[in-house]
Design a protein around this motif. Structure first.
Motif, PDB file in Angstrom:
ATOM      1  N   CYS A 130      21.578 -21.736 -12.079  1.00  0.00           N
ATOM      2  CA  CYS A 130      22.135 -22.621 -13.102  1.00  0.00           C
ATOM      3  C   CYS A 130      23.635 -22.421 -13.313  1.00  0.00           C
ATOM      4  O   CYS A 130      24.377 -23.377 -13.546  1.00  0.00           O
ATOM      5  CB  CYS A 130      21.411 -22.399 -14.431  1.00  0.00           C
ATOM      6  SG  CYS A 130      19.635 -22.634 -14.356  1.00  0.00           S
ATOM      7  N   CYS A 189      26.859 -24.353 -11.719  1.00  0.00           N
ATOM      8  CA  CYS A 189      27.385 -25.590 -12.297  1.00  0.00           C
ATOM      9  C   CYS A 189      27.641 -25.480 -13.797  1.00  0.00           C
ATOM     10  O   CYS A 189      28.548 -26.126 -14.331  1.00  0.00           O
ATOM     11  CB  CYS A 189      26.418 -26.747 -12.057  1.00  0.00           C
ATOM     12  SG  CYS A 189      26.196 -27.202 -10.316  1.00  0.00           S
ATOM     13  N   HIS A 190      26.828 -24.687 -14.493  1.00  0.00           N
ATOM     14  CA  HIS A 190      26.865 -24.656 -15.956  1.00  0.00           C
ATOM     15  C   HIS A 190      27.525 -23.397 -16.489  1.00  0.00           C
ATOM     16  O   HIS A 190      27.455 -22.330 -15.889  1.00  0.00           O
ATOM     17  CB  HIS A 190      25.446 -24.741 -16.522  1.00  0.00           C
ATOM     18  CG  HIS A 190      24.757 -26.032 -16.223  1.00  0.00           C
ATOM     19  ND1 HIS A 190      25.020 -27.198 -16.902  1.00  0.00           N
ATOM     20  CD2 HIS A 190      23.791 -26.336 -15.307  1.00  0.00           C
ATOM     21  CE1 HIS A 190      24.255 -28.175 -16.426  1.00  0.00           C
ATOM     22  NE2 HIS A 190      23.507 -27.679 -15.455  1.00  0.00           N
ATOM     23  N   PHE A 228      25.670 -25.394 -21.856  1.00  0.00           N
ATOM     24  CA  PHE A 228      25.311 -26.206 -20.694  1.00  0.00           C
ATOM     25  C   PHE A 228      25.941 -27.596 -20.706  1.00  0.00           C
ATOM     26  O   PHE A 228      25.983 -28.267 -19.682  1.00  0.00           O
ATOM     27  CB  PHE A 228      23.790 -26.296 -20.587  1.00  0.00           C
ATOM     28  CG  PHE A 228      23.138 -25.028 -20.107  1.00  0.00           C
ATOM     29  CD1 PHE A 228      22.815 -24.858 -18.773  1.00  0.00           C
ATOM     30  CD2 PHE A 228      22.877 -23.991 -20.981  1.00  0.00           C
ATOM     31  CE1 PHE A 228      22.239 -23.675 -18.318  1.00  0.00           C
ATOM     32  CE2 PHE A 228      22.299 -22.813 -20.543  1.00  0.00           C
ATOM     33  CZ  PHE A 228      21.981 -22.643 -19.206  1.00  0.00           C
ATOM     34  N   ASP A 229      26.425 -28.058 -21.844  1.00  0.00           N
ATOM     35  CA  ASP A 229      27.031 -29.392 -21.916  1.00  0.00           C
ATOM     36  C   ASP A 229      28.489 -29.385 -21.455  1.00  0.00           C
ATOM     37  O   ASP A 229      29.078 -30.454 -21.229  1.00  0.00           O
ATOM     38  CB  ASP A 229      26.944 -29.932 -23.335  1.00  0.00           C
ATOM     39  CG  ASP A 229      27.608 -29.025 -24.360  1.00  0.00           C
ATOM     40  OD1 ASP A 229      27.356 -27.803 -24.311  1.00  0.00           O
ATOM     41  OD2 ASP A 229      28.373 -29.520 -25.201  1.00  0.00           O
ATOM     42  N   ASP A 273      31.858 -29.199 -19.154  1.00  0.00           N
ATOM     43  CA  ASP A 273      32.192 -29.682 -17.810  1.00  0.00           C
ATOM     44  C   ASP A 273      33.289 -28.837 -17.172  1.00  0.00           C
ATOM     45  O   ASP A 273      34.117 -29.337 -16.416  1.00  0.00           O
ATOM     46  CB  ASP A 273      32.653 -31.145 -17.872  1.00  0.00           C
ATOM     47  CG  ASP A 273      31.512 -32.101 -18.165  1.00  0.00           C
ATOM     48  OD1 ASP A 273      30.347 -31.709 -17.942  1.00  0.00           O
ATOM     49  OD2 ASP A 273      31.775 -33.223 -18.620  1.00  0.00           O
ATOM     50  N   LYS A 308      29.735 -28.856 -10.968  1.00  0.00           N
ATOM     51  CA  LYS A 308      28.931 -29.750 -11.794  1.00  0.00           C
ATOM     52  C   LYS A 308      29.247 -31.204 -11.484  1.00  0.00           C
ATOM     53  O   LYS A 308      28.345 -32.050 -11.399  1.00  0.00           O
ATOM     54  CB  LYS A 308      29.171 -29.459 -13.274  1.00  0.00           C
ATOM     55  CG  LYS A 308      28.236 -30.214 -14.216  1.00  0.00           C
ATOM     56  CD  LYS A 308      28.436 -29.760 -15.656  1.00  0.00           C
ATOM     57  CE  LYS A 308      27.456 -30.446 -16.589  1.00  0.00           C
ATOM     58  NZ  LYS A 308      27.629 -29.999 -17.999  1.00  0.00           N
TER      59      LYS A 308
END
Length: 379
Positions: free
Chosen positions: A70, A73-74, A79-80, A82, A87
């Motif tokens: 995970c 990308c995160h 996690f929201d 950028d 991602k």
């Protein structure tokens, strides 16, 4: 602790000791039912319109397909955000896959991340050499027994229909080391008790050194109670699976349970040759049942959960069948892979049955959905 709780709860639902591999627990919670991903989570740009209940599962499926965890990308815990370039790349790739299926395959989910990646971050564009010589189609096709013949042999191997139907209740106890925490690296010992009563009552109780959780099917609906006493109900698809697996005489009712059954091939399962039967339940994804060619017993059940990223697979293996004392055989070793497809696609969990009591007295009130203690805990 949260990760441990979710994983344990999932194991509880996955432990369909006779036949089932029902997965009722889901990390998103019941509040996600009926909502889209963007209604529940922040910063959803590609998977808009995806059921929120499928999002985490889809992410773990992509993780397994690409071989990346995970945090590639995160941002951990956010996690929201950028902040990471991969991602943006992942979003482009996801959109590419969706466009391919829409424009080239009439919207059917034919292409997935795994189609190219096969568990590697970088897909291989060059074939391995030497390239295998294509095998010409055999002139004669292998002949398999019919579905009816395989199921009849399975019933006989269990002890016969008459012996199976003489049993109207069952109490199963066992032990299990449950993988918990990030990546399933921490093993927590647990004892398991599963009570069943015909025609379709089930309750499972899981006790660890520090807490107890339970789940069941009361004849109408499935439920789960967590360590704090909160009671929830699973999603619609899991309710249907729970209802099927709660059938006390499911091994005898397979032809009624599945709308279509077809013998596909002879496959190898843990060193055993097995007839692969593709079984399709009404309104759900197809499953694969594997019956040992020699013993006739069911040794694997494979199923999948639908996600926007493809089907998320899982299977349950059955081994060490023994006579329970009533003339009926039961698997004393049950292994689930992965532990819980809704939260992670790695690891296994094995249940070791220590005792099976057929026709044990079980009060029907034991299966009733308990009252939630959430309100009391909040005061």
């Amino acid at each position: 602790m949260r990760n441990s709780r979710v994983c344990l709860k999932a194991i509880g639902f996955a432990a369909g000791l006779i036949f089932g591999a029902t997965l009722l627990a889901h990390a998103q919670g019941p509040a996600a039912e009926g909502k889209t991903a963007e209604q529940v989570y922040k910063n959803i740009k590609v998977l808009t319109g995806t059921p929120a209940s499928q999002l985490n599962q889809a992410m773990h499926l992509i993780e397994g397909a690409t071989g990346m965890n995970c945090t590639v990308c995160h941002v951990e815990g956010q996690f929201d955000k950028d902040d990471k370039a991969p991602k943006a790349t992942a979003r482009k790739m996801m959109q590419m896959v969706m466009d391919l299926n829409k424009n080239s395959f009439d919207g059917k989910q034919v292409v997935t991340c795994y189609t190219c990646h096969h568990g590697s971050p970088v897909p291989s564009a060059v074939p391995m050499v030497p390239v295998p010589t294509p095998v010409e189609e055999l002139e004669t096709k292998e002949t398999f027994p019919s579905v009816d013949q395989i199921l009849a042999r399975y019933t006989a191997a269990l002890g016969g229909e008459q012996a199976v139907r003489k049993v109207t209740s069952r109490v199963i106890t066992g032990t299990q080391f449950i993988p918990t925490g990030p990546g399933g690296g921490t093993l927590v010992p647990a004892t398991i008790e599963r009570d069943q009563k015909a025609p379709n009552l089930v309750v499972n109780i899981y006790r660890t050194p520090t807490y107890t959780i339970s789940d069941g099917f009361d004849g109408t609906q499935a439920w789960a109670q967590d360590m704090r006493g909160r009671v929830t109900q699973p999603m619609t698809i899991d309710q249907g699976r729970a209802k099927r697996d709660a059938d006390f005489y499911l091994p005898l009712d397979l032809k009624q349970t599945y709308s279509k059954m077809e013998v596909r091939e002879v496959a190898s399962v843990n060193g055993h040759e097995a007839y692969e039967v593709v079984a399709t339940p009404q309104g759900d994804t197809e499953e694969r049942l594997y019956f040992d060619v020699v013993t006739g017993l069911l040794i694997r059940r494979q199923s999948a959960l639908p996600t926007q990223a493809g089907l998320s697979p899982s299977h349950v293996d059955y081994d060490d069948y023994r006579d329970t004392g009533s003339g009926v055989k039961f698997p004393y070793t049950i292994t689930m892979s992965p532990v819980n497809p809704r939260t992670v696609l790695s690891g296994t969990a094995t249940i070791y049955v220590t005792k099976v009591e057929d026709n044990a007295p079980v009060d029907s009130s034991k299966f009733a959905k308990p009252e939630s203690k959430a309100a009391a805990a909040a005061q």
